[in-house]
Design an enzyme around this catalytic site. Structure first.
Site, PDB file in Angstrom:
ATOM      1  N   GLY A 227       0.533  -0.987  -0.579  1.00 55.60           N
ATOM      2  CA  GLY A 227       0.205  -0.186   0.066  1.00 55.60           C
ATOM      3  C   GLY A 227       0.773   0.966  -0.103  1.00 55.60           C
ATOM      4  O   GLY A 227       2.487   1.601   1.055  1.00 55.60           O
ATOM      5  N   SER A 228       0.030   2.104  -0.718  1.00 54.57           N
ATOM      6  CA  SER A 228       1.140   3.602  -0.541  1.00 54.57           C
ATOM      7  C   SER A 228       0.652   4.566  -0.350  1.00 54.57           C
ATOM      8  O   SER A 228       0.996   5.790  -0.685  1.00 54.57           O
ATOM      9  CB  SER A 228       1.907   3.791  -2.100  1.00 54.57           C
ATOM     10  OG  SER A 228       0.581   3.483  -3.080  1.00 54.57           O
ATOM     11  N   GLY A 229      -1.199   4.067   0.311  1.00 55.24           N
ATOM     12  CA  GLY A 229      -1.670   6.013   1.047  1.00 55.24           C
ATOM     13  C   GLY A 229      -0.696   6.130   2.320  1.00 55.24           C
ATOM     14  O   GLY A 229       0.396   6.400   2.399  1.00 55.24           O
ATOM     15  N   TRP A 231      -1.101   6.654   5.144  1.00 59.26           N
ATOM     16  CA  TRP A 231      -0.523   5.687   5.939  1.00 59.26           C
ATOM     17  C   TRP A 231       0.408   5.035   6.440  1.00 59.26           C
ATOM     18  O   TRP A 231       1.345   4.939   6.508  1.00 59.26           O
ATOM     19  CB  TRP A 231      -2.019   5.596   7.019  1.00 59.26           C
ATOM     20  CG  TRP A 231      -1.235   5.137   8.172  1.00 59.26           C
ATOM     21  CD1 TRP A 231      -2.000   3.849   8.572  1.00 59.26           C
ATOM     22  CD2 TRP A 231      -1.026   5.136   9.457  1.00 59.26           C
ATOM     23  NE1 TRP A 231      -2.065   3.212   9.885  1.00 59.26           N
ATOM     24  CE2 TRP A 231      -0.744   4.243  10.540  1.00 59.26           C
ATOM     25  CE3 TRP A 231      -0.111   6.279   9.484  1.00 59.26           C
ATOM     26  CZ2 TRP A 231       0.055   3.885  11.513  1.00 59.26           C
ATOM     27  CZ3 TRP A 231       0.773   6.002  11.055  1.00 59.26           C
ATOM     28  CH2 TRP A 231       0.518   5.388  11.723  1.00 59.26           C
ATOM     29  N   LYS A 334      -7.792  -0.786   8.788  1.00 59.93           N
ATOM     30  CA  LYS A 334      -8.817  -0.006   9.817  1.00 59.93           C
ATOM     31  C   LYS A 334     -10.249  -0.681   8.311  1.00 59.93           C
ATOM     32  O   LYS A 334     -10.437  -0.079   7.838  1.00 59.93           O
ATOM     33  CB  LYS A 334      -9.534   1.425  10.300  1.00 59.93           C
ATOM     34  CG  LYS A 334      -7.415   1.284  10.913  1.00 59.93           C
ATOM     35  CD  LYS A 334      -8.060   2.564  11.505  1.00 59.93           C
ATOM     36  CE  LYS A 334      -6.580   2.284  12.913  1.00 59.93           C
ATOM     37  NZ  LYS A 334      -6.476   4.296  13.137  1.00 59.93           N
ATOM     38  N   ALA A 367      -1.857   9.666  10.256  1.00 65.52           N
ATOM     39  CA  ALA A 367      -0.479   9.598   8.835  1.00 65.52           C
ATOM     40  C   ALA A 367       0.267  11.091   8.775  1.00 65.52           C
ATOM     41  O   ALA A 367       1.294  11.206   9.232  1.00 65.52           O
ATOM     42  CB  ALA A 367      -1.570   9.033   7.567  1.00 65.52           C
ATOM     43  N   LYS A 418     -14.366   2.601  14.938  1.00 65.99           N
ATOM     44  CA  LYS A 418     -14.474   4.415  15.323  1.00 65.99           C
ATOM     45  C   LYS A 418     -14.691   5.410  13.802  1.00 65.99           C
ATOM     46  O   LYS A 418     -14.781   6.272  14.287  1.00 65.99           O
ATOM     47  CB  LYS A 418     -13.433   4.669  16.076  1.00 65.99           C
ATOM     48  CG  LYS A 418     -11.928   4.704  15.320  1.00 65.99           C
ATOM     49  CD  LYS A 418     -11.076   5.926  14.303  1.00 65.99           C
ATOM     50  CE  LYS A 418     -10.159   5.313  13.034  1.00 65.99           C
ATOM     51  NZ  LYS A 418     -10.161   6.335  11.742  1.00 65.99           N
ATOM     52  N   LYS A 515      -9.371   6.912   0.129  1.00 67.85           N
ATOM     53  CA  LYS A 515      -9.860   6.353   0.429  1.00 67.85           C
ATOM     54  C   LYS A 515     -11.100   6.939   2.388  1.00 67.85           C
ATOM     55  O   LYS A 515     -10.437   6.578   3.053  1.00 67.85           O
ATOM     56  CB  LYS A 515      -9.810   4.745   1.000  1.00 67.85           C
ATOM     57  CG  LYS A 515     -10.047   4.486  -0.983  1.00 67.85           C
ATOM     58  CD  LYS A 515     -10.435   4.917  -2.173  1.00 67.85           C
ATOM     59  CE  LYS A 515      -9.712   4.851  -3.741  1.00 67.85           C
ATOM     60  NZ  LYS A 515     -11.408   5.281  -4.676  1.00 67.85           N
ATOM     61  N   GLN A 517     -13.249   5.111   4.497  1.00 67.41           N
ATOM     62  CA  GLN A 517     -14.163   4.002   4.864  1.00 67.41           C
ATOM     63  C   GLN A 517     -15.052   3.844   5.836  1.00 67.41           C
ATOM     64  O   GLN A 517     -15.315   3.019   5.706  1.00 67.41           O
ATOM     65  CB  GLN A 517     -12.093   3.030   5.895  1.00 67.41           C
ATOM     66  CG  GLN A 517     -11.439   3.800   5.179  1.00 67.41           C
ATOM     67  CD  GLN A 517     -10.461   1.929   5.031  1.00 67.41           C
ATOM     68  OE1 GLN A 517     -10.642   1.576   5.307  1.00 67.41           O
ATOM     69  NE2 GLN A 517     -11.321   2.488   3.126  1.00 67.41           N
TER      70      GLN A 517
END
Ligand code: NAD
Ligand code: 13P
Length: 578
Positions: A227-229, A231, A334, A367, A418, A515, A517
């Site tokens: 992944g490279s978002g 966070w 998450k 992040a 959350k 994105k 969530q």
């Protein structure tokens, strides 16, 4: 590290094997057992066994040829010793067996003969040829010929070497003696992969039947981030700070960190930054981005999953059969998935589909703030403590405080749920209400998070998990500063202004490729609540879901009890189309 051969290094006792080769197996075994049972002193038993074996030098050579070292080693011991040697650890063999039989094994394992403590055979020599001819007993002056010989050998090693730590690995009660006398070993690791002795297992500080668990605890791990978002980038940066400059020989982690970046790999490799998801923050000189997820995980020992939850299953399918055996994973994602069988956490999905252990890292971790090195906390939820400890070392930074939590399900459910509450907090902001109202949402949200997690996994989820960073900490942070809150605020303002906007439109507009969530998680959780008739047990979750889907106005968020009771008509016209 010192180690005792038969049962620890080899799968059989060398002298028993030699006796079998010489055709006197049963008689010699009887004498071996007498010594083991303590009815005959060790040196007497050795003397009598050698008399029975009565081999010549050529018999011994033929025996060693028939039993090469590789055929005798305990599974995984060579890899363990290699791993230790790579890390600069000195290895010694301390054995009640015979040097003559051990020499090929020590040399196969790269252990110098000066580090082998064992008994010596005595030979009759031919005066004319100068060659040994006949076995005539053994050298009783060796330490290993007597009881308590092993701790004495360790004391001798320590006399001439300034070791700070000496670890004894063994399978017998006499090996345990090494830590029971002063000047002996500092730690005893019991091994039961060949002969499991309950008394050893009980008293050993560390006990294993599989050397690969020790190898895992010592490896120089290669790390891949999937992944490279935003966070994923912040996490990669922390990991890279912890692994940079670590050589291949004496360290726990390989220097390079691989990150799977579907579209920004070239930019990351050219500029060191992810210009779309994490602009202006350098990831580190030891980060290498790759376009293919298969290339990212090839050879990797530690897999860090960090991507929007809706994509994880597809990626796992792609990785089937591509992950290194024995690799460990951690999920930073998450969210959850709902299947026909019920809810499935992301860590469960990784574990089940790839057949590897999966911890979770959850906490109050916006992040960009972690990227700016603002003090943050997180927990690592683990089922396997050794994996949790390795990941804690990988992530722990002066500004990123990690604690270990033996409740992976509770921690992951906190991180997932959350995001629903954050939508409620954003609605409160969109309604221009103040901190009292937001606190009411946070309080009720925390209560429902705990209730839901405990209802799903009553025996696994712990109450104190909700007081950790993954619980109340993340909830507060996300309700103040998260993207779910932000988008929900704008969505509420748009709805109130009479020009409603859809969630996906706002996601594209405000999050620029990130994105959201919360909305999908709310729908997924609601499926679970509806299937179990739990809607009124979780009134805030239910009301938020009804608002999100346009069945109630945003102002209902604080009237969640009534909101959850309002009848839902099948063809009911949504108030605001999402
Ligand atoms: P993100 O939400 O910003 O999403 C961008 C990522 O999604 C990129 O890696 C992109 O490549 C990937 N992506 C987009 N379409 C895809 C597709 N079709 N297939 C596979 N991947 C695709 O990413 P993030 O901020 O790194 O968040 C990842 C997870 O971490 C989420 O579950 C999030 O809730 C959680 N998290 C985020 C933060 C934060 O502050 N951003 C903090 C803690 C946890
Ligand atoms: P958002 O996804 O709402 O931005 O929350 C980020 C997060 O999980 C902080 O811990």
């Amino acid at each position: 590290m010192a180690s005792r051969p038969p049962g620890t290094i080899t799968v059989n006792d060398g002298l028993d094997l030699l006796a079998e080769f010489m055709g006197c197996k049963e008689e010699v075994e009887e004498l071996t057992n007498k010594a083991m049972d303590g009815v005959m002193p060790l040196n007497t038993s050795l003397e009598e066994r050698l008399n029975l074996i009565n081999c010549s030098p050529s018999d011994l050579r033929a025996f060693l040829k028939a039993h090469p070292p590789a055929s005798r080693l305990a599974p995984g011991v060579r890899e363990l010793i290699r791993t230790l040697q790579k890390r600069g650890v000195d290895i010694y063999l301390i054995s009640g067996g015979f040097r003559e039989i051990l020499i090929p094994i020590a040399s196969y394992l790269g252990i110098p003969m000066s580090r082998v403590f064992a008994n010596r055979m005595n030979w009759q020599w031919d005066d004319e040829t100068g060659e040994p001819t006949k076995l005539v007993g053994f050298d009783v002056s060796q330490l290993t010929a007597h009881n308590q010989g092993k701790p004495q050998a360790i004391a001798r090693i320590r006399e001439s070497n300034p070791y700070t730590t000496v670890v004894m690995v063994g399978d017998g009660i006499t090996d345990l003696e090494a830590v029971q006398v002063s000047g002996g070993a500092d730690l005893f690791i019991g091994y039961g992969g060949v002969v499991a002795r309950p008394a050893v297992a009980e008293q050993a500080e560390w006990y294993t039947c599989d050397y690969s668990s020790l190898v895992f605890a010592l490896s120089c791990y290669k790390v891949a981030v999937i992944g490279s978002g935003a966070w994923a980038c912040a996490a990669t940066r922390m990991i890279a700070q912890n692994t940079v400059g670590q050589g291949e020989t004496a360290s726990e982690f390989a220097d390079e960190v691989r990150i799977w970046a579907r579209s920004q790999h070239e930019a990351i490799n050219e500029t060191g930054e992810n210009p779309v998801h994490f602009p202006g923050i350098s990831l580190g000189p030891n980060v290498r981005a790759v376009a293919s997820v298969e290339e990212a995980v090839a050879d990797a020992d530690l897999l860090v999953f960090c991507m929007p939850h809706q994509y994880v299953q597809r990626v796992c399918k792609q990785l089937l059969g591509k992950v290194k055996p024995g690799a460990k994973a951690i999920s930073l994602t998450k969210g959850m998935r709902v299947t026909r069988e019920g809810p499935q956490l992301i860590s469960q999905m990784v574990r089940r589909s790839l057949g590897i252990d999966c911890c979770v890292l959850m906490g109050a971790n916006i992040a960009e703030d972690v990227g700016a090195e603002q003090v943050s906390e997180a927990v690592i939820g683990y089922s396997d403590l050794a994996s949790g400890e390795v990941f804690a070392k990988l992530f722990e930074r002066p500004y990123f405080r990690v604690s270990l939590l033996p409740d992976p399900m509770g921690a992951e459910l906190c991180g997932t749920l959350k995001n629903i509450v954050a939508l409620g907090a954003g609605m409160v902001d969109g309604l221009d209400l103040g901190p009292n109202s937001k606190a009411a949402i946070i309080r009720q949200g925390l209560k429902e998070m705990r209730g839901f997690a405990k209802a799903l996994f009553p025996s696994a989820v712990r109450d104190d998990t909700f007081l950790e960073s993954c619980g109340v900490g993340d909830l507060v942070a996300t309700c103040i500063g998260g993207r779910n809150r932000r988008v929900a605020e704008e969505w509420t303002r748009a709805a109130l202004s009479g020009s409603p906007r859809s969630w996906s439109d706002l996601e594209t507009d405000l999050l620029k490729g990130q994105k959201l969530q919360g909305v999908s998680t709310s729908n997924e959780v609601q499926e679970v609540l509806a299937a179990r008739n739990w809607e009124q047990r979780f009134p805030l979750f239910t009301t938020i879901n009804r608002i999100v889907n346009g069945h109630l106005p945003p102002s209902s968020v604080l009237d969640y009890k009534e909101g959850s009771r309002a009848p839902l008509v099948e063809e009911e016209e949504p108030l605001v189309l999402p």
